[in-house]
Design a protein around this motif. Structure first.
Motif, mmCIF file in Angstrom:
data_model
loop_
_atom_site.group_PDB
_atom_site.id
_atom_site.type_symbol
_atom_site.label_atom_id
_atom_site.label_comp_id
_atom_site.label_asym_id
_atom_site.label_seq_id
_atom_site.Cartn_x
_atom_site.Cartn_y
_atom_site.Cartn_z
ATOM 1 N N PHE A 218 34.630 29.011 40.546
ATOM 2 C CA PHE A 218 34.017 30.082 39.946
ATOM 3 C C PHE A 218 33.967 31.189 39.394
ATOM 4 C CE2 PHE A 218 30.435 32.720 37.420
ATOM 5 C CZ PHE A 218 30.509 31.964 36.365
ATOM 6 N N ILE A 219 33.710 32.031 40.894
ATOM 7 C CA ILE A 219 33.098 33.496 42.083
ATOM 8 C C ILE A 219 34.829 33.575 41.082
ATOM 9 C CG2 ILE A 219 33.738 35.086 43.479
ATOM 10 C CD1 ILE A 219 30.961 32.899 43.316
ATOM 11 N N ASP B 180 33.052 44.452 35.491
ATOM 12 C CA ASP B 180 32.807 44.736 34.489
ATOM 13 C C ASP B 180 31.946 42.633 34.008
ATOM 14 O OD1 ASP B 180 32.515 46.993 33.996
ATOM 15 O OD2 ASP B 180 34.005 46.683 32.444
ATOM 16 N N GLN B 181 32.976 41.835 34.067
ATOM 17 C CA GLN B 181 32.502 40.433 33.784
ATOM 18 C C GLN B 181 31.366 40.347 34.680
ATOM 19 O OE1 GLN B 181 35.800 38.398 34.608
ATOM 20 N NE2 GLN B 181 35.087 36.170 33.471
ATOM 21 N N VAL B 182 31.564 40.886 36.097
ATOM 22 C CA VAL B 182 30.234 40.209 37.493
ATOM 23 C C VAL B 182 29.122 40.638 36.928
ATOM 24 C CG1 VAL B 182 29.522 41.269 39.611
ATOM 25 C CG2 VAL B 182 32.282 40.168 39.592
ATOM 26 N N ASP B 183 29.102 42.428 36.342
ATOM 27 C CA ASP B 183 27.802 42.699 35.481
ATOM 28 C C ASP B 183 26.892 42.335 34.759
ATOM 29 O OD1 ASP B 183 28.011 44.637 37.569
ATOM 30 O OD2 ASP B 183 28.734 46.590 36.488
ATOM 31 N N GLU C 153 30.981 28.989 30.975
ATOM 32 C CA GLU C 153 31.807 28.163 31.408
ATOM 33 C C GLU C 153 33.105 29.249 31.137
ATOM 34 O OE1 GLU C 153 32.837 25.228 28.456
ATOM 35 O OE2 GLU C 153 30.303 24.847 28.570
ATOM 36 N N LEU C 154 33.919 29.043 32.584
ATOM 37 C CA LEU C 154 35.155 29.449 32.764
ATOM 38 C C LEU C 154 36.164 28.232 33.451
ATOM 39 C CD1 LEU C 154 34.434 31.735 35.397
ATOM 40 C CD2 LEU C 154 34.872 32.180 33.175
ATOM 41 N N ASN C 155 37.264 29.028 33.543
ATOM 42 C CA ASN C 155 38.630 28.098 32.990
ATOM 43 C C ASN C 155 38.115 26.769 33.407
ATOM 44 O OD1 ASN C 155 40.165 29.696 32.504
ATOM 45 N ND2 ASN C 155 40.995 30.064 34.694
ATOM 46 N N LEU D 189 27.697 39.406 43.678
ATOM 47 C CA LEU D 189 27.683 41.093 44.302
ATOM 48 C C LEU D 189 28.283 41.174 45.323
ATOM 49 C CD1 LEU D 189 23.971 42.211 44.135
ATOM 50 C CD2 LEU D 189 25.617 42.924 42.596
ATOM 51 N N VAL D 190 28.604 40.850 46.767
ATOM 52 C CA VAL D 190 29.726 39.797 47.059
ATOM 53 C C VAL D 190 31.050 39.875 46.855
ATOM 54 C CG1 VAL D 190 30.997 38.746 48.953
ATOM 55 C CG2 VAL D 190 28.519 39.705 48.837
ATOM 56 N N TRP D 191 31.313 39.236 45.489
ATOM 57 C CA TRP D 191 32.601 39.040 44.768
ATOM 58 C C TRP D 191 33.081 40.778 44.218
ATOM 59 C CZ3 TRP D 191 37.291 36.353 45.612
ATOM 60 C CH2 TRP D 191 37.861 36.611 44.600
ATOM 61 N N ARG D 192 32.089 41.518 43.213
ATOM 62 C CA ARG D 192 31.780 42.692 42.686
ATOM 63 C C ARG D 192 32.565 43.601 43.846
ATOM 64 N NH1 ARG D 192 29.209 47.337 41.930
ATOM 65 N NH2 ARG D 192 28.807 47.136 39.003
ATOM 66 N N ASP D 193 31.791 43.727 44.929
ATOM 67 C CA ASP D 193 32.400 44.328 46.000
ATOM 68 C C ASP D 193 33.244 44.574 46.322
ATOM 69 O OD1 ASP D 193 29.360 45.426 45.430
ATOM 70 O OD2 ASP D 193 29.024 45.149 47.571
ATOM 71 N N LYS D 194 33.989 42.687 45.780
ATOM 72 C CA LYS D 194 35.635 42.997 46.841
ATOM 73 C C LYS D 194 36.540 43.233 45.849
ATOM 74 C CE LYS D 194 37.007 41.690 50.738
ATOM 75 N NZ LYS D 194 37.454 42.622 52.040
ATOM 76 N N ILE D 195 35.939 43.235 44.138
ATOM 77 C CA ILE D 195 37.152 42.952 42.941
ATOM 78 C C ILE D 195 38.257 44.308 43.391
ATOM 79 C CG2 ILE D 195 37.307 43.765 40.412
ATOM 80 C CD1 ILE D 195 34.644 41.487 40.307
ATOM 81 N N PRO D 196 38.115 45.533 43.400
ATOM 82 C CA PRO D 196 38.611 46.370 42.986
ATOM 83 C C PRO D 196 40.197 46.170 44.673
ATOM 84 C CG PRO D 196 36.898 47.492 43.256
ATOM 85 C CD PRO D 196 36.528 45.904 44.007
ATOM 86 N N GLU D 197 39.986 45.499 45.698
ATOM 87 C CA GLU D 197 40.556 45.462 46.757
ATOM 88 C C GLU D 197 41.485 44.005 46.167
ATOM 89 O OE1 GLU D 197 40.860 43.644 51.201
ATOM 90 O OE2 GLU D 197 38.972 44.554 50.832
ATOM 91 N N ILE D 198 40.941 43.053 45.986
ATOM 92 C CA ILE D 198 41.250 41.498 44.952
ATOM 93 C C ILE D 198 42.726 41.857 43.847
ATOM 94 C CG2 ILE D 198 41.071 39.101 44.137
ATOM 95 C CD1 ILE D 198 38.232 39.253 45.770
#
Length: 111
Positions: A29-30, A37-40, A60-62, A99-108
């Motif tokens: 999912f993550i 914005d999607q995380v927020d 629901e996602l993919n 929130l962990v994923w949100r912080d990593k999004i710019p790098e990913i």
């Protein structure tokens, strides 16, 4: 954060999150969340469930969906060949993972 996690690049160089076996489906999912914005937006829905505005909320996602309830969030993967097909996590821990994923999004998703 109650659960351990780590980030690891796959053979194609994409960064993903590795979670413990008991919540491994949350990875599916993550990793489909591509923007801050999607995380927020998802966190807003969760907060509405926690405050009682919504009794529950489903996203629901993919290949996955999460059912967010006040105490627990359940993820289901519709396309796995072998189990488990469902995992659950405390809803507040789910927010922490987001929130962990949100912080990593710019790098990913750079480039």
């Amino acid at each position: 954060m109650k659960y351990s996690y780590e980030f690891k690049k796959d053979p194609f160089g994409d960064l993903g999150i590795i979670l413990p076996e008991e919540i491994c489906l949350f990875t599916d999912f993550i990793e489909n969340i591509a923007t801050v914005d999607q995380v927020d937006e998802y966190i807003e829905y969760i907060e509405k469930v926690l405050k009682g505005t919504f009794e529950d909320f489903e996203i629901e996602l993919n290949a996955t969906s999460v059912l967010i309830k006040k105490d627990v969030t359940i993820v289901e993967n519709f396309f796995r060949n072998v189990g488990p097909y469902e995992n659950s996590i405390e809803t507040k821990q789910f927010i922490e993972l987001l929130l962990v994923w949100r912080d990593k999004i710019p790098e990913i998703f750079q480039g």
